[in-house]
Design a protein around this motif. Sequence first.
Motif, PDB file in Angstrom:
ATOM      1  N   ARG A  15      -2.981 114.444  41.775  1.00 29.61           N
ATOM      2  CA  ARG A  15      -2.427 112.833  41.597  1.00 29.61           C
ATOM      3  C   ARG A  15      -4.193 112.903  41.485  1.00 29.61           C
ATOM      4  N   THR A  69       0.374 115.912  51.963  1.00 28.55           N
ATOM      5  CA  THR A  69      -0.163 115.632  51.908  1.00 28.55           C
ATOM      6  C   THR A  69      -1.314 115.535  50.841  1.00 28.55           C
ATOM      7  N   VAL A 110      -7.747 106.347  50.507  1.00 27.97           N
ATOM      8  CA  VAL A 110      -6.427 106.322  49.961  1.00 27.97           C
ATOM      9  C   VAL A 110      -5.180 106.434  51.309  1.00 27.97           C
ATOM     10  N   ARG A 111      -3.998 105.930  51.351  1.00 27.88           N
ATOM     11  CA  ARG A 111      -3.524 105.764  51.733  1.00 27.88           C
ATOM     12  C   ARG A 111      -2.430 107.167  51.360  1.00 27.88           C
ATOM     13  N   ALA A 112      -1.908 107.469  52.243  1.00 31.48           N
ATOM     14  CA  ALA A 112      -0.830 108.970  52.059  1.00 31.48           C
ATOM     15  C   ALA A 112       0.519 108.524  53.280  1.00 31.48           C
ATOM     16  N   ARG A 113       1.192 108.150  53.413  1.00 35.82           N
ATOM     17  CA  ARG A 113       2.748 108.212  54.077  1.00 35.82           C
ATOM     18  C   ARG A 113       3.068 109.419  53.821  1.00 35.82           C
ATOM     19  N   ASP A 152      -9.780 102.483  42.402  1.00 31.94           N
ATOM     20  CA  ASP A 152      -9.062 102.897  40.924  1.00 31.94           C
ATOM     21  C   ASP A 152      -9.418 103.842  41.186  1.00 31.94           C
ATOM     22  N   THR A 186       4.250 109.131  49.733  1.00 33.81           N
ATOM     23  CA  THR A 186       3.439 107.964  49.260  1.00 33.81           C
ATOM     24  C   THR A 186       2.115 107.829  49.475  1.00 33.81           C
ATOM     25  N   ILE A 187       1.056 107.159  47.610  1.00 29.34           N
ATOM     26  CA  ILE A 187      -0.040 107.576  47.434  1.00 29.34           C
ATOM     27  C   ILE A 187      -0.390 106.195  47.189  1.00 29.34           C
ATOM     28  N   THR A 188      -1.482 105.744  47.951  1.00 32.41           N
ATOM     29  CA  THR A 188      -1.701 104.483  47.527  1.00 32.41           C
ATOM     30  C   THR A 188      -3.283 104.002  48.271  1.00 32.41           C
ATOM     31  N   PRO A 189      -3.920 103.942  46.860  1.00 32.67           N
ATOM     32  CA  PRO A 189      -5.500 103.514  46.815  1.00 32.67           C
ATOM     33  C   PRO A 189      -5.950 102.269  47.351  1.00 32.67           C
ATOM     34  N   LEU A 190      -6.604 102.188  47.547  1.00 31.58           N
ATOM     35  CA  LEU A 190      -6.252 100.806  49.071  1.00 31.58           C
ATOM     36  C   LEU A 190      -8.625  99.982  48.493  1.00 31.58           C
TER      37      LEU A 190
END
Length: 195
Positions: A123, A116, A72-75, A95, A87-91
């Motif tokens: 989440r 973070t 996951v990316r967390a900015r 899912d 901002t959390i984005t699974p990569l």
Amino acid sequence: MTDRTAATSRRFPPFRTLFSGVDILRRSMELTRQLKDALGDEPPCLVQVVEGARPFGRLVQAGFPGQVLHDVRARSYEGTESTGEVTITPLGGFDLAEVAGRDVVLLEDIVDTGRTVDALRRRLDAHGARSVRVVTLLSKPARRVVDVAVDLVGFEIPDEFVIGFGMDLDQRYRELPDIVVYDPEVECAFASAEA
Ligand code: IMP
């Protein structure tokens, strides 16, 4: 080799080392053992926060043969200051729904303000994880803004900005094998000596 050549032939400025690659390897193996003891027989869902946690994540994953390591990316950062927003984005096709009913292990490079990890915990809980364990290589307790639970910590460090072993300053220095303290004066002196 002259002194000047010896001093300037290094690839990186001579930042102060906090933990060598060997220290990190040993501690990561200890943490992995403690984690395995705390977990039941069911394989956990391993999630690493990229890019920073990649080298640490690989070491922990080695203790769970055959287990996928999700990204996951967390900015939350610009330069050396946290912006507060996460901002959390699974990569890579991960899912977050996959964590439902699973024991999740969240692997982080460093917990600083705690924002973070707090956002990620919330989440993962919201997606029905049975449990969430946060395992971080480093922690800066003096910087904490959010009182978030961290289950396993490799090393507690003072309020200093560190780089190396996956951790960067604006995408630089991730590839350093040790964890060192960023110092702009050292960087500047090194750059002048190289020029
Ligand atoms: P937090 O949300 O403030 O806890 O920040 C966590 C994230 O900030 C980490 O995953 C790192 O990416 C970044 N970070 C915090 N402190 C440092 C540091 O000293 N060096 C490099 N990155 C850091």
